[in-house]
Design an enzyme around this catalytic site. Structure first.
Site, PDB file in Angstrom:
ATOM      1  NE  ARG A  23      31.646  89.232  50.688  1.00 59.27           N
ATOM      2  CZ  ARG A  23      30.831  88.181  50.707  1.00 59.27           C
ATOM      3  NH1 ARG A  23      30.408  87.692  51.836  1.00 59.27           N
ATOM      4  NH2 ARG A  23      30.428  87.663  49.578  1.00 59.27           N
ATOM      5  NE  ARG A  27      27.123  88.045  57.094  1.00 59.64           N
ATOM      6  CZ  ARG A  27      26.942  86.979  56.316  1.00 59.64           C
ATOM      7  NH1 ARG A  27      25.864  86.267  56.423  1.00 59.64           N
ATOM      8  NH2 ARG A  27      27.868  86.636  55.446  1.00 59.64           N
ATOM      9  NE  ARG A  36      22.636  91.801  56.857  1.00 61.83           N
ATOM     10  CZ  ARG A  36      21.624  90.988  57.147  1.00 61.83           C
ATOM     11  NH1 ARG A  36      20.919  91.191  58.233  1.00 61.83           N
ATOM     12  NH2 ARG A  36      21.324  90.001  56.351  1.00 61.83           N
ATOM     13  CG  ASP A  73      26.679  90.905  46.601  1.00 60.38           C
ATOM     14  OD1 ASP A  73      27.271  90.546  47.630  1.00 60.38           O
ATOM     15  OD2 ASP A  73      26.370  90.124  45.676  1.00 60.38           O
ATOM     16  CE1 TYR A 150      26.469  82.882  43.974  1.00 62.60           C
ATOM     17  CE2 TYR A 150      28.274  83.657  42.609  1.00 62.60           C
ATOM     18  CZ  TYR A 150      27.823  83.132  43.805  1.00 62.60           C
ATOM     19  OH  TYR A 150      28.689  82.858  44.812  1.00 62.60           O
TER      20      TYR A 150
HETATM   21  C1  LIG Z   1      30.595  85.575  45.234  1.00 64.99           C
HETATM   22  C2  LIG Z   1      30.452  86.983  45.783  1.00 64.99           C
HETATM   23  C3  LIG Z   1      29.248  87.593  46.244  1.00 64.99           C
HETATM   24  N1  LIG Z   1      29.579  88.872  46.631  1.00 64.99           N
HETATM   25  C4  LIG Z   1      30.913  89.100  46.475  1.00 64.99           C
HETATM   26  C5  LIG Z   1      31.474  87.943  45.887  1.00 64.99           C
HETATM   27  C6  LIG Z   1      32.904  87.792  45.420  1.00 64.99           C
HETATM   28  C7  LIG Z   1      33.870  87.554  46.528  1.00 64.99           C
HETATM   29  C8  LIG Z   1      33.737  86.216  47.201  1.00 64.99           C
HETATM   30  O1  LIG Z   1      34.087  85.205  46.597  1.00 64.99           O
HETATM   31  O2  LIG Z   1      33.294  86.234  48.369  1.00 64.99           O
HETATM   32  C9  LIG Z   1      31.666  90.327  46.729  1.00 64.99           C
HETATM   33  C10 LIG Z   1      31.253  91.218  47.830  1.00 64.99           C
HETATM   34  N2  LIG Z   1      30.164  91.112  48.664  1.00 64.99           N
HETATM   35  C11 LIG Z   1      30.157  92.154  49.548  1.00 64.99           C
HETATM   36  C12 LIG Z   1      31.239  93.000  49.245  1.00 64.99           C
HETATM   37  C13 LIG Z   1      31.398  94.357  49.934  1.00 64.99           C
HETATM   38  C14 LIG Z   1      32.680  94.888  50.234  1.00 64.99           C
HETATM   39  C15 LIG Z   1      33.530  94.157  51.250  1.00 64.99           C
HETATM   40  O3  LIG Z   1      33.461  94.495  52.455  1.00 64.99           O
HETATM   41  O4  LIG Z   1      34.331  93.315  50.830  1.00 64.99           O
HETATM   42  C16 LIG Z   1      31.954  92.411  48.200  1.00 64.99           C
HETATM   43  C17 LIG Z   1      33.253  92.849  47.541  1.00 64.99           C
HETATM   44  C18 LIG Z   1      29.173  92.378  50.607  1.00 64.99           C
HETATM   45  C19 LIG Z   1      28.370  91.250  51.114  1.00 64.99           C
HETATM   46  N3  LIG Z   1      27.689  90.326  50.357  1.00 64.99           N
HETATM   47  C20 LIG Z   1      26.972  89.489  51.168  1.00 64.99           C
HETATM   48  C21 LIG Z   1      27.190  89.890  52.512  1.00 64.99           C
HETATM   49  C22 LIG Z   1      26.508  89.279  53.731  1.00 64.99           C
HETATM   50  C23 LIG Z   1      25.117  89.782  53.725  1.00 64.99           C
HETATM   51  C24 LIG Z   1      24.529  90.086  55.073  1.00 64.99           C
HETATM   52  O5  LIG Z   1      24.863  91.126  55.688  1.00 64.99           O
HETATM   53  O6  LIG Z   1      23.675  89.294  55.459  1.00 64.99           O
HETATM   54  C25 LIG Z   1      28.060  90.993  52.482  1.00 64.99           C
HETATM   55  C26 LIG Z   1      28.548  91.812  53.645  1.00 64.99           C
HETATM   56  C27 LIG Z   1      26.065  88.397  50.718  1.00 64.99           C
HETATM   57  C28 LIG Z   1      26.525  87.540  49.604  1.00 64.99           C
HETATM   58  N4  LIG Z   1      26.939  87.984  48.370  1.00 64.99           N
HETATM   59  C29 LIG Z   1      27.329  86.911  47.606  1.00 64.99           C
HETATM   60  C30 LIG Z   1      27.110  85.733  48.357  1.00 64.99           C
HETATM   61  C31 LIG Z   1      27.429  84.330  47.875  1.00 64.99           C
HETATM   62  C32 LIG Z   1      26.582  86.123  49.587  1.00 64.99           C
HETATM   63  C33 LIG Z   1      26.090  85.223  50.684  1.00 64.99           C
HETATM   64  C34 LIG Z   1      27.208  84.624  51.450  1.00 64.99           C
HETATM   65  C35 LIG Z   1      27.508  85.464  52.643  1.00 64.99           C
HETATM   66  O7  LIG Z   1      26.555  85.786  53.349  1.00 64.99           O
HETATM   67  O8  LIG Z   1      28.698  85.746  52.881  1.00 64.99           O
HETATM   68  C36 LIG Z   1      27.883  87.002  46.245  1.00 64.99           C
END
Ligand SMILES: Cc1c2[nH]c(c1CCC(=O)O)Cc1[nH]c(c(CCC(=O)O)c1C)Cc1[nH]c(c(CCC(=O)O)c1C)Cc1[nH]c(c(C)c1CCC(=O)O)C2
Length: 342
Positions: A23, A27, A36, A73, A150
């Protein structure tokens, strides 16, 4: 000269481990929040190649990480299979739910995912042009079990209860769902590689809730199938597997799945993993993300201890899970500096 991440993935022990961060585009970075806002919302950011490439590059410019991970994502695959997907600010993802065999049967075929995911491949193409020559581009997807949790519950769940209940109630339909996601994931990752991804990572964030034979059937077997198909289509492209919270099942995971590297979560003792997991090849991890919030001497000492524990074998330094929005960008800089001061 070959890129450091690719050398570690090929099994080379390096004097300083290459580093990137789960990640890393997110944010905690003000420049991410600005881009964003320009995109309007998270999904628009994912599907706008110029902006998705921009946020992928931001942490590379700031910290000089050895790898960039595609900004996208894991939940884009369910969307491409026909699920509705939206994000509730401050809460997380929401999807339409799959509750029975009919819901599985209504999904689109695996090769239809390209119709939705085209913009993601375009992001990869932009990045492979724009990244510094020493930076490795990592593509990724969710592993079938995690993605299925999910799709069944329609949201993140603490214990993956709805997915376990579906698996108990209709094992055939559940297996059909896992198979469909497996095929779609092979399609998606192949297309990322064709567009320029040099490594791919499979995120099984909820692997820890699969027990016994279910772990073999729904975590190990799909990973093995995906990796075998990718190796056949794209020989030489390394795969990182992340069976989060797999505990003692991290041992032997690389051999069982064909993964070139196993990513360790931060509940795993680094000394144990050096003896039980790194003996099979490269490992990645595993600093607790909380150190990016708290910083200080504890961050320095724990970073050094992890580098030390893995220094006799191939290692990619990383966090044990994603960095959180409340992290301090200065603490990330301190971690990078500490790893590279060795
Ligand atoms: C389970 C999972 C998801 N997404 C992901 C996983 C597996 C890894 C882990 O266990 O964290 C993987 C993921 N999500 C994102 C990336 C991008 C690359 C990176 O920088 O790592 C990657 C590799 C962007 C993201 N995916 C998400 C964000 C935040 C969104 C925002 O900008 O509001 C980002 C940068 C949103 C997201 N996406 C997901 C959730 C549960 C959420 C909400 C929780 C949160 O906000 O952190 C599903």
């Amino acid at each position: 000269m070959t890129k450091t991440i690719l050398r570690a993935l090929a099994g080379e022990t390096l004097p300083t481990p290459p580093i990137w961060m789960m990640r890393q585009a997110g944010r905690y970075l003000p420049e991410y929040r600005a881009t964003r806002a320009k995109a309007g919302d998270f999904l628009s950011l994912c599907y706008t190649p110029d902006l998705a490439a921009e946020v992928t590059l931001q942490p590379i410019r700031r910290y000089g990480f050895d790898a960039a991970i595609l900004f996208a994502d894991i939940l884009l695959v369910p969307q491409a299979l026909g699920a509705d997907l939206w994000f509730v600010t401050g809460e997380g993802p929401r999807l339409s739910t799959i509750t029975d065999a009919g819901g599985v049967a209504a999904l689109k075929p695996a090769d239809a995912v390209h119709e939705t995911l085209g913009p993601i491949y375009e992001t990869v193409r932009i990045l492979s042009r724009e990244l510094p020559s020493e930076t490795t581009l990592i593509g990724f997807a969710g592993a079938p079990w995690t993605v299925a949790t999910y799709m069944i519950a329609g949201r993140g769940t603490r214990d993956q209860g709805p997915a376990h209940a579906f698996k108990q109630a209709d094992r055939a339909a559940f297996s059909a769902l896992i198979d469909r996601i497996t095929e779609a994931t092979i399609e998606y990752l192949s297309a990322q590689i064709e567009a320029g991804a040099e490594v791919v990572k499979l995120f099984d964030s909820w692997a820890g809730s699969l027990q016994g034979a279910d772990f073999d059937a729904f975590c190990v077997a799909p990973a093995r199938q995906i990796i075998a198909a990718l190796k056949q289509r794209h020989p030489g492209v390394p795969v990182i597997a992340f069976p989060r919270e797999a505990k003692d099942r991290y041992a032997g995971f690389a051999r069982a799945t064909g993964a070139d590297c196993v990513a360790l979560d931060n509940s795993v003792d680094a000394g144990w993993a050096a003896a039980q997991v790194q003996t099979d090849g490269c490992v990645q991890g595993n600093l607790a993300p909380g150190h990016m919030v708290t910083g200080g001497q504890a961050l320095i000492e724990e970073t050094r201890a992890i580098v030390e524990a893995f220094r006799a074998g191939p290692h990619i330094f990383n966090l044990g899970h994603g960095i959180t929005p409340d992290a301090d960008p200065e603490h990330v800089a301190l971690m990078v500096e500490t790893v590279r001061a060795r």
